[in-house]
Write an enzyme that holds these catalytic residues in place. Structure first.
Site, PDB file in Angstrom:
ATOM      1  N   GLU A  60       0.815  -1.218   0.000  1.00 54.29           N
ATOM      2  CA  GLU A  60       0.000   0.000   0.000  1.00 54.29           C
ATOM      3  C   GLU A  60       0.851   1.273   0.000  1.00 54.29           C
ATOM      4  OE1 GLU A  60      -0.770  -2.677   1.713  1.00 54.29           O
ATOM      5  OE2 GLU A  60      -2.817  -3.176   1.097  1.00 54.29           O
ATOM      6  N   HIS A 129     -10.774  -5.134  10.319  1.00 57.08           N
ATOM      7  CA  HIS A 129     -11.415  -4.924   9.020  1.00 57.08           C
ATOM      8  C   HIS A 129     -12.696  -4.107   9.146  1.00 57.08           C
ATOM      9  CE1 HIS A 129      -8.721  -7.940   7.324  1.00 57.08           C
ATOM     10  NE2 HIS A 129      -9.158  -7.601   6.133  1.00 57.08           N
TER      11      HIS A 129
END
Ligand SMILES: Cc1ncc(C[n+]2csc(CCOP(=O)(O)OP(=O)(O)O)c2C)c(N)n1
Ligand SMILES: [Mg+2]
Lengths: 327, 333
Positions: A60, A129
């Site tokens: 990322e 998450h």
């Protein structure tokens, strides 16, 4: 007007912009051959090829920085970060490079890139998450933050974000990709600044953004039918900058405010909106504003605990009743 | 290298050295604030690589030790110094400072203060070159310690995967602030670390500009010919402390003296004298001339330039509002 899903609206914006400008590209994990975790880039790989639809490694920080670097030369990358929880790894590049480069270069360089990410709590995805992180992004100078609450905004905000020369973070929601709504057939650009009045009313303003707009709309329905309270719903789709004028205008009309956010309360959208109300129109208030927000806990896995941690339309109704002394 | 080129580069390197030494003085006099990272000792690195590349055509990006890289790309020393003085005439209009020199007209894409931050930015610039189809390359100059950041590996992987036209130059000066490379890094020779990504790499002496130039030529050719990235490691040394607050307690004066005997400017000077292309008197005159230029033009310009206006504090946060109205208000033409 076509009635399409949130993901289809995002896909359409990608497709139109990529067809128009060869320097618009998209990148992210599983967006190409696999078509995107939420289908937002479906079919683009086949149409535009691997040079413009880039399946990235799980890096990322690296691929976000790479997109930003490309944007220095006029490329317009749409960088998808699979889940906002993973955006922490990309924040150094978003904040230190993209958001600051224009200022620290005295206006010479700009980073016209779009970061898209799925935020929000879905169902039982657990602590790592389920983050809502809009509060983290909205305090960064040089970064615009928008968060669409419906397909029309999802389409029009992405279109505007791609065209805008500033870096824009688009906070989407995992539970909303299949939501349907009307999107204009012709090209449409939603403003990156301002707010939408999602429902007009006179007695109290319910401020929401992204998923909480829907809690507010549902709450407004109940308040109207069961309690005779007319609630105005203001959709703060732009979290940075927040619409000071719009906030002032609505509160000056209703004199009461509830702010609903899926994020936790500290240093968040609610605190910021209340600060703006204080600064802009404190003496218009007939009651202290109330925040509706998540519990300050890492998101629990257990279904009952998860439900308890996240607010919904009933919490918005309760907050309004409290303001009116009915609860 | 050709004699004329060597003579020209000697001039440039003397300017780079004297410029940095003058910064030191200005810092002591409190004309310059913030962090100041100086380049003396490492001049052959930037100069050798850029002689092999095309300054002003190829894109260059680096860290916070960035004055010389900017000047080598073509930035006006006056504007670089004015930036250090925080003036409106500075290369970043006084908004950046020593660590954030930019001159995009000269394709110097900036100095960045986060160690390792420029790695993926360089690869992104290379990606843009690839998309646009130009013959430019991206050159990323960073230190040895930057290679311990995760984005180093992430970037090498992507650059190799997508065959991006980017040259990574590692100026290995053996220290990251006060931590020697042996104490921070399991592998001292940095070029060995890139083998895992199938990226060709090379290492050479970073003090002798002709050595740097020869190795850099191969590296630049490799990248410009469309073969993907290359990693070039240059063994070098910075004479001064990491920044101005560093008293260099982590290394010995003997070690410093040893490196100063291989001074990049003296190596080139002595070679030119030996080749009969320069006399010591000419060199001394060059130093004087350079100092006079710095004093009479660079410093004078910086001293006399105006400060930015406080009214302009929020300028440059976002693109000029007028030009963005269609997207900000939704009223697209
Ligand atoms: C992300 C980050 N961590 C730490 C620092 C503080 N810092 C600045 S320079 C530096 C050492 C870097 O050494 P190297 O990469 O070898 O470059 P050199 O200074 O030797 O040219 C450190 C630790 C920083 N600026 N950024
Ligand atoms: Mg070092």
């Amino acid at each position: 007007m076509a009635n399409i899903m949130y993901w289809e609206a995002i896909q359409r914006a990608h497709d139109e912009e990529m067809a128009r400008d060869p320097l618009v590209i998209c990148m992210g994990e599983d967006i190409g051959v696999a078509g995107g975790t939420y289908k937002a880039t479906k079919g683009l790989y086949e149409k535009y090829g691997p040079l413009r639809v880039m399946d990235t490694p799980i890096s990322e920080g690296g691929f976000t920085g790479l997109g930003i670097g490309a944007s220095f030369l006029g490329v317009r990358p749409i960088i998808e970060i699979m889940s906002v929880n993973f955006a922490w790894l990309a924040m150094d590049q978003m904040f230190n490079s993209a958001a600051k480069v224009r200022y620290m270069s005295g206006g010479q360089l700009t980073a016209p890139c779009v970061f898209r990410s799925a935020g929000g709590a879905a169902h039982q995805l657990g602590a790592q998450h389920s983050a809502r992180m809009e509060k983290v992004f909205m305090g960064i100078a040089g970064l615009r933050v928008v968060t669409p609450s419906n397909p029309k905004q999802a389409y029009g905000l992405l279109k505007s974000a791609i065209r805008c020369d500033d870096p824009v973070f688009i906070n989407e929601h995992e539970l909303m990709y299949n939501m349907k709504g009307e999107v204009p057939d012709g090209e449409y650009f939603h403003p990156l600044e301002g707010s939408d009045i999602a429902r007009a009313g006179t007695d109290v303003t319910l401020f929401g953004y992204n998923i909480s707009v829907h809690w507010c709309l549902k709450a407004a329905e109940i308040l109207d039918k069961q309690y005779g309270i007319s609630a105005e719903v203001v959709d703060l789709y732009s979290l940075s900058p927040l619409d000071r004028a719009g906030i002032k205008q609505s509160v000056s009309k209703t004199h009461r405010a509830v702010i609903a956010e899926e994020d936790e309360a500290p240093v968040g959208v609610g605190s910021e909106v209340i600060a703006i109300i204080n600064e802009e129109c404190f003496f218009e208030l007939d009651a202290a504003p109330v925040r509706v927000h998540s519990a300050l806990v890492p998101q629990p896995y257990n279904h009952t605990l998860e439900k308890a941690a996240i607010p919904d339309h009933e919490d918005v109704v309760k907050a309004v009743l409290k303001i009116f002394g009915k609860a | 290298m050709k004699i004329e080129d060597k003579k020209r580069v000697l001039r440039e390197m003397v300017l780079h050295r004297r410029f940095e030494e003058r910064c030191y003085q200005a810092y002591i006099e409190r004309k310059i604030g913030g962090f100041l990272h100086l380049y003396p000792g490492q001049e052959a690195c930037c100069n050798g690589v850029m002689e092999a590349a095309r300054p002003g055509h190829d894109y260059v990006i680096t860290g916070y030790r960035d004055h010389v890289h900017a000047i080598k790309c073509g930035a006006d020393p006056k504007e670089v110094m004015a930036e250090l003085y925080g003036k409106e005439t500075g290369s970043s209009k006084g908004r950046g400072g020593s660590m954030h020199i930019f001159d995009t007209d000269k394709r110097f894409m900036g100095g960045y203060a986060l160690v390792g931050g420029p790695f993926p930015l360089a690869a992104g610039i290379a990606k843009a070159i690839q998309l646009k189809g130009g013959d430019e390359i991206a050159i990323c100059f960073l230190g040895d310690a930057a290679n311990n950041q995760g984005v180093f590996h992430e970037t090498l992987n992507m650059a190799a995967l997508w065959k991006l036209p980017v040259l990574f130059v590692c100026e290995n000066n053996l220290y990251g602030i006060g931590t020697s490379i042996e104490r921070s890094t399991a592998v001292v020779h940095q070029h060995k670390r890139v083998a895992a990504y199938n990226i060709p790499a090379d290492e050479c002496d970073g003090q002798d500009i002709e050595v740097v130039y020869e190795h850099a030529r191969k590296a630049v050719d490799h990248v410009r010919s469309g073969n993907g990235p290359f990693f070039l490691e240059l063994m070098t040394y910075r004479y001064r402390g990491h920044s101005m607050s560093d008293s260099r307690g982590y290394r010995s004066r003997e070690e410093e003296e040893l490196w100063k005997q291989r001074d990049p400017i003296f190596i080139l000077r002595d070679r030119l004298i030996k080749e009969g292309a320069l006399t010591m008197a000419e060199f001394e005159a060059l130093e004087k001339e350079t100092d006079a230029y710095i004093e009479n033009e660079v410093i004078k310009f910086s001293e006399e330039s105006p400060e930015p206006r406080v009214e302009d504090l929020e300028k440059y946060v976002f693109a000029d509002r007028e030009t963005q109205l269609p997207w900000l208000t939704g009223k697209a033409a």
